[in-house]
Scaffold this motif. Structure first.
Motif, PDB file in Angstrom:
ATOM      1  N   MET A  83       3.409  18.737 -23.359  1.00 39.39           N
ATOM      2  CA  MET A  83       4.165  17.910 -23.294  1.00 39.39           C
ATOM      3  C   MET A  83       3.164  16.486 -23.351  1.00 39.39           C
ATOM      4  SD  MET A  83       6.013  17.005 -19.209  1.00 39.39           S
ATOM      5  CE  MET A  83       6.426  18.972 -19.234  1.00 39.39           C
ATOM      6  N   ARG A  84       2.429  16.336 -23.187  1.00 41.53           N
ATOM      7  CA  ARG A  84       2.319  14.496 -23.046  1.00 41.53           C
ATOM      8  C   ARG A  84       2.596  14.255 -24.427  1.00 41.53           C
ATOM      9  NH1 ARG A  84      -4.373  13.507 -21.920  1.00 41.53           N
ATOM     10  NH2 ARG A  84      -4.138  14.366 -24.139  1.00 41.53           N
ATOM     11  N   LEU A  85       2.357  14.320 -26.310  1.00 43.74           N
ATOM     12  CA  LEU A  85       2.666  14.481 -27.319  1.00 43.74           C
ATOM     13  C   LEU A  85       3.557  14.440 -27.325  1.00 43.74           C
ATOM     14  CD1 LEU A  85       1.324  14.269 -29.744  1.00 43.74           C
ATOM     15  CD2 LEU A  85       1.703  16.217 -29.867  1.00 43.74           C
ATOM     16  N   GLU A  86       5.196  15.458 -26.622  1.00 47.56           N
ATOM     17  CA  GLU A  86       6.295  14.675 -26.760  1.00 47.56           C
ATOM     18  C   GLU A  86       7.010  13.542 -26.026  1.00 47.56           C
ATOM     19  OE1 GLU A  86       7.895  18.675 -25.475  1.00 47.56           O
ATOM     20  OE2 GLU A  86       7.484  19.955 -26.543  1.00 47.56           O
ATOM     21  N   LEU A  87       6.368  13.248 -24.783  1.00 48.12           N
ATOM     22  CA  LEU A  87       6.705  12.189 -23.808  1.00 48.12           C
ATOM     23  C   LEU A  87       6.362  11.016 -25.132  1.00 48.12           C
ATOM     24  CD1 LEU A  87       7.898  11.006 -22.017  1.00 48.12           C
ATOM     25  CD2 LEU A  87       5.329  10.794 -20.358  1.00 48.12           C
ATOM     26  N   ALA A  88       4.779  10.922 -25.610  1.00 44.78           N
ATOM     27  CA  ALA A  88       4.392   9.501 -26.655  1.00 44.78           C
ATOM     28  C   ALA A  88       5.356   9.862 -27.473  1.00 44.78           C
ATOM     29  CB  ALA A  88       3.310   9.975 -26.785  1.00 44.78           C
ATOM     30  N   ALA A  89       5.604  10.871 -28.647  1.00 42.54           N
ATOM     31  CA  ALA A  89       7.089  10.720 -29.513  1.00 42.54           C
ATOM     32  C   ALA A  89       8.410   9.978 -28.635  1.00 42.54           C
ATOM     33  CB  ALA A  89       7.007  11.977 -29.751  1.00 42.54           C
ATOM     34  N   ALA A  90       8.652  10.447 -27.679  1.00 44.40           N
ATOM     35  CA  ALA A  90      10.052  10.387 -27.395  1.00 44.40           C
ATOM     36  C   ALA A  90       9.790   8.606 -26.377  1.00 44.40           C
ATOM     37  CB  ALA A  90      10.663  10.870 -25.757  1.00 44.40           C
TER      38      ALA A  90
ATOM     39  N   ALA B 214       1.507   7.720 -23.039  1.00 47.04           N
ATOM     40  CA  ALA B 214       2.098   8.999 -21.960  1.00 47.04           C
ATOM     41  C   ALA B 214       0.846   9.483 -20.851  1.00 47.04           C
ATOM     42  CB  ALA B 214       2.398  10.162 -23.119  1.00 47.04           C
ATOM     43  N   GLY B 215      -0.045   9.934 -21.340  1.00 47.39           N
ATOM     44  CA  GLY B 215      -1.282  10.632 -20.184  1.00 47.39           C
ATOM     45  C   GLY B 215      -0.971   9.927 -18.858  1.00 47.39           C
ATOM     46  N   SER B 216      -1.338   8.494 -18.736  1.00 47.85           N
ATOM     47  CA  SER B 216      -1.649   7.514 -18.042  1.00 47.85           C
ATOM     48  C   SER B 216      -0.353   7.494 -17.070  1.00 47.85           C
ATOM     49  CB  SER B 216      -1.652   6.821 -18.349  1.00 47.85           C
ATOM     50  OG  SER B 216      -2.949   6.365 -19.247  1.00 47.85           O
ATOM     51  N   LEU B 217       0.712   7.792 -18.285  1.00 47.03           N
ATOM     52  CA  LEU B 217       2.426   7.256 -17.315  1.00 47.03           C
ATOM     53  C   LEU B 217       2.524   8.658 -16.862  1.00 47.03           C
ATOM     54  CD1 LEU B 217       4.733   5.649 -19.859  1.00 47.03           C
ATOM     55  CD2 LEU B 217       3.822   4.382 -18.007  1.00 47.03           C
TER      56      LEU B 217
ATOM     57  N   ALA C  69       2.560   9.205 -12.860  1.00 46.04           N
ATOM     58  CA  ALA C  69       4.214   9.326 -12.246  1.00 46.04           C
ATOM     59  C   ALA C  69       4.364  10.394 -10.795  1.00 46.04           C
ATOM     60  CB  ALA C  69       5.430   9.766 -13.054  1.00 46.04           C
ATOM     61  N   GLU C  70       2.671  11.978 -10.864  1.00 46.16           N
ATOM     62  CA  GLU C  70       2.597  12.788 -10.504  1.00 46.16           C
ATOM     63  C   GLU C  70       1.908  12.318  -9.298  1.00 46.16           C
ATOM     64  OE1 GLU C  70       0.073  15.430 -12.381  1.00 46.16           O
ATOM     65  OE2 GLU C  70       1.041  15.556 -14.467  1.00 46.16           O
TER      66      GLU C  70
ATOM     67  N   VAL D   6      -1.317   2.302  -6.423  1.00 47.56           N
ATOM     68  CA  VAL D   6      -2.030   4.071  -7.091  1.00 47.56           C
ATOM     69  C   VAL D   6      -3.176   4.096  -7.099  1.00 47.56           C
ATOM     70  CG1 VAL D   6      -1.291   5.670  -8.246  1.00 47.56           C
ATOM     71  CG2 VAL D   6       0.694   4.474  -6.794  1.00 47.56           C
ATOM     72  N   GLY D   7      -3.726   2.389  -7.793  1.00 41.17           N
ATOM     73  CA  GLY D   7      -4.866   2.577  -8.662  1.00 41.17           C
ATOM     74  C   GLY D   7      -5.686   2.309  -7.490  1.00 41.17           C
ATOM     75  N   GLU D   8      -5.675   1.110  -6.771  1.00 38.37           N
ATOM     76  CA  GLU D   8      -6.610   0.924  -5.240  1.00 38.37           C
ATOM     77  C   GLU D   8      -6.653   2.204  -4.422  1.00 38.37           C
ATOM     78  OE1 GLU D   8      -8.626  -1.562  -5.129  1.00 38.37           O
ATOM     79  OE2 GLU D   8      -7.567  -2.091  -7.348  1.00 38.37           O
ATOM     80  N   LEU D   9      -5.531   2.773  -4.160  1.00 35.96           N
ATOM     81  CA  LEU D   9      -5.114   3.054  -3.120  1.00 35.96           C
ATOM     82  C   LEU D   9      -6.300   4.909  -3.722  1.00 35.96           C
ATOM     83  CD1 LEU D   9      -1.657   3.431  -2.140  1.00 35.96           C
ATOM     84  CD2 LEU D   9      -3.527   3.262  -0.793  1.00 35.96           C
ATOM     85  N   ARG D  10      -6.345   5.029  -4.862  1.00 39.96           N
ATOM     86  CA  ARG D  10      -6.724   6.428  -4.824  1.00 39.96           C
ATOM     87  C   ARG D  10      -8.570   6.449  -4.988  1.00 39.96           C
ATOM     88  NH1 ARG D  10      -4.174   7.770 -11.585  1.00 39.96           N
ATOM     89  NH2 ARG D  10      -2.215   8.917 -10.466  1.00 39.96           N
ATOM     90  N   GLU D  11      -8.729   5.243  -5.013  1.00 40.29           N
ATOM     91  CA  GLU D  11     -10.205   4.734  -5.055  1.00 40.29           C
ATOM     92  C   GLU D  11     -10.391   4.739  -3.595  1.00 40.29           C
ATOM     93  OE1 GLU D  11     -11.492   1.279  -6.518  1.00 40.29           O
ATOM     94  OE2 GLU D  11     -10.169   1.941  -8.718  1.00 40.29           O
ATOM     95  N   LEU D  12      -9.885   5.206  -2.608  1.00 43.44           N
ATOM     96  CA  LEU D  12      -9.947   5.010  -1.148  1.00 43.44           C
ATOM     97  C   LEU D  12     -10.355   6.622  -0.883  1.00 43.44           C
ATOM     98  CD1 LEU D  12      -7.327   2.705   0.410  1.00 43.44           C
ATOM     99  CD2 LEU D  12      -9.609   2.534   0.679  1.00 43.44           C
TER     100      LEU D  12
END
Length: 57
Positions: free
Chosen positions: A1-8, A16-19, A23-24, A51-57
């Motif tokens: 799925m990641r490769l398909e998203l990257a291509a699109a 694409a993996g980061s996106l 999203a998740e 999201v980045g900061e809250l993940r670290e809590l």
């Protein structure tokens, strides 16, 4: 799925993996961030920082 998203989106597979990870997280872990984005109270950049900061809590 990641490769398909990257291509699109014409981005790298890593980007694409980061996106997908962002999203998740917004959908499952931080729904209030998603709601704020839906109401245009914050931008995607703001949400990404939150999201980045809250993940670290």
């Amino acid at each position: 799925m990641r490769l398909e998203l990257a291509a699109a989106l014409r981005v790298t597979e890593h980007a694409a993996g980061s996106l997908m990870s962002f999203a998740e997280a917004v959908i499952h872990d931080f729904p209030s961030v998603l709601t704020s984005m839906e109401h245009a109270a914050i931008t995607e950049d703001h949400a990404s920082i939150l999201v980045g900061e809250l993940r670290e809590l």
